[in-house]
Design an enzyme around this catalytic site. Structure first.
Site, PDB file in Angstrom:
ATOM      1  N   HIS A   1     -11.534  -5.958   7.792  1.00 35.97           N
ATOM      2  CA  HIS A   1     -11.863  -5.820   6.104  1.00 35.97           C
ATOM      3  C   HIS A   1     -13.717  -4.889   5.756  1.00 35.97           C
ATOM      4  CE1 HIS A   1     -10.220  -9.831   5.084  1.00 35.97           C
ATOM      5  NE2 HIS A   1      -9.522  -9.614   4.194  1.00 35.97           N
TER       6      HIS A   1
ATOM      7  N   GLU B   1       0.773  -1.253   0.029  1.00 37.17           N
ATOM      8  CA  GLU B   1      -0.218  -0.077  -0.374  1.00 37.17           C
ATOM      9  C   GLU B   1       1.321   0.655  -0.305  1.00 37.17           C
ATOM     10  OE1 GLU B   1      -2.353  -3.495   0.715  1.00 37.17           O
ATOM     11  OE2 GLU B   1      -0.529  -3.010   2.006  1.00 37.17           O
TER      12      GLU B   1
END
Length: 338
Positions: free
Chosen positions: A129, A60
């Site tokens: 998530h 990321e």
């Protein structure tokens, strides 16, 4: 007009933007050949080639850093972080670099980049998530934060974000990917919502950043919401019979202060609903804004309905979410306190 889910509308937005401007590039984990874990980028690599829609390593920080470099060079990157929960390794790049380059360079450089990321719960994704980190972005000067609630807005806001000259964090509520869910239920019938799709133009259009939408007009209380909570607010208003005005903020920064003040000054009451945790959530900022700007119009204290102050409780996911019962109780409270 075509009927689209939010996934299809987001894909259409990127398709339109890439077709109009060769500088628009799309990349992230699995977004190329695979088409993204939610299929938001499906078909884009086949249409535009692997140099404009491509996969990245699982990094990321690398994704955000590359996007910043591309944007300062003159491209318009639209990067995907697979889940908002994964953005933390790239948060330093967002807050220390992307948000500051325009100011550090005395306006010589801008960062016209978009970071798309699925946000929120409702799909049984578990603790890693399902987070809602919008307040972490709204706190940072120099970046814009956008959260759509329907397919039409999703496409128009995403195109506007890609065409904007400053960095935009584009948070996509996963519960809305396949259509608006039935806000009347505190529990899901299935993990995915399979309800009506939205009417969406196939061609280019934009929804302006910083402009809220009145989803339901009312005279008794203002509800400030965004994303998936729009549908919960609508359900609560219908079930209680309270004449609530529902303001869908659409963008948290820039924020439509005029729409908020106009509505609260009319109704004299305010209920704020969001899925994220309560303490230092974005609702706290909204409550402060209402108190500072509408104090003499208020007939009862501002009430917030939020997620719990706990790590995301997967086993109690649908108790954690503000549902129509909790939101309805808040509506009744502000009416009784008047």
């Amino acid at each position: 007009m075509a009927r689209m889910t939010m996934i299809q509308a987001i894909r259409s937005a990127m398709d339109v933007a890439m077709d109009r401007d060769d500088n628009v590039v799309v990349f992230g984990e699995d977004v190329g050949y695979f088409g993204g874990v939610f299929r938001c980028t499906q078909g884009l690599q086949e249409k535009y080639g692997p140099q404009r829609c491509f996969d990245t390593p699982i990094s990321e920080s690398g994704i955000i850093g590359a996007a910043i470099g591309m944007a300062t060079y003159g491209l318009r990157p639209c990067a995907e972080i697979q889940f908002a929960d994964y953005m933390y390794p790239g948060y330093d790049q967002i807050t220390q670099e992307a948000s500051r380059i325009r100011y550090r360079s005395n306006n010589d450089f801008t960062v016209p980049m978009v970071v798309r990321m699925p946000t929120g719960g409702g799909i049984f994704g578990g603790q890693t998530h399902s987070q809602s980190p919008e307040a972490l972005f709204a706190h940072v000067s120099g970046i814009k934060t956008v959260i759509p609630s329907n397919p039409y807005d999703a496409k128009g806001l995403l195109i506007a974000s890609i065409e904007d000259d400053d960095p935009v964090m584009f948070l996509e509520p996963k519960r809305l990917y396949n259509g608006p869910f039935d806000g009347h239920h505190d529990r899901p019938v299935t993990p995915w919502s399979k309800h009506e799709m939205g009417e969406v133009p196939e061609e280019h259009y934009t929804v302006p950043l910083g402009k809220a939408a009145v989803r339901r007009e009312g005279a008794d209380v203002t509800m400030l919401v965004y994303g998936a909570m729009v549908y919960v607010a609508e359900a609560a208003a219908e079930e209680t019979g309270i004449d609530a005005e529902i303001i869908d903020l659409r963008t948290l920064l820039p924020l439509d202060m005029e729409a908020i003040e106009k509505s609260v000054q009319k109704t004299g009451r305010c209920v704020i609903v969001h899925e994220a945790t309560r303490t230092c959530g974005y609702g706290a900022e909204l409550a402060a804004i209402v108190a500072e700007n509408c104090f003499y119009h208020l007939e009862s204290p501002v009430v917030r309905v939020t997620g719990w102050d706990t790590p995301y409780p997967h086993a109690h996911e649908w108790d954690y979410f503000p549902g129509p019962a909790r939101v309805g109780a808040a509506l009744q409270k502000v009416m009784e306190d008047a």
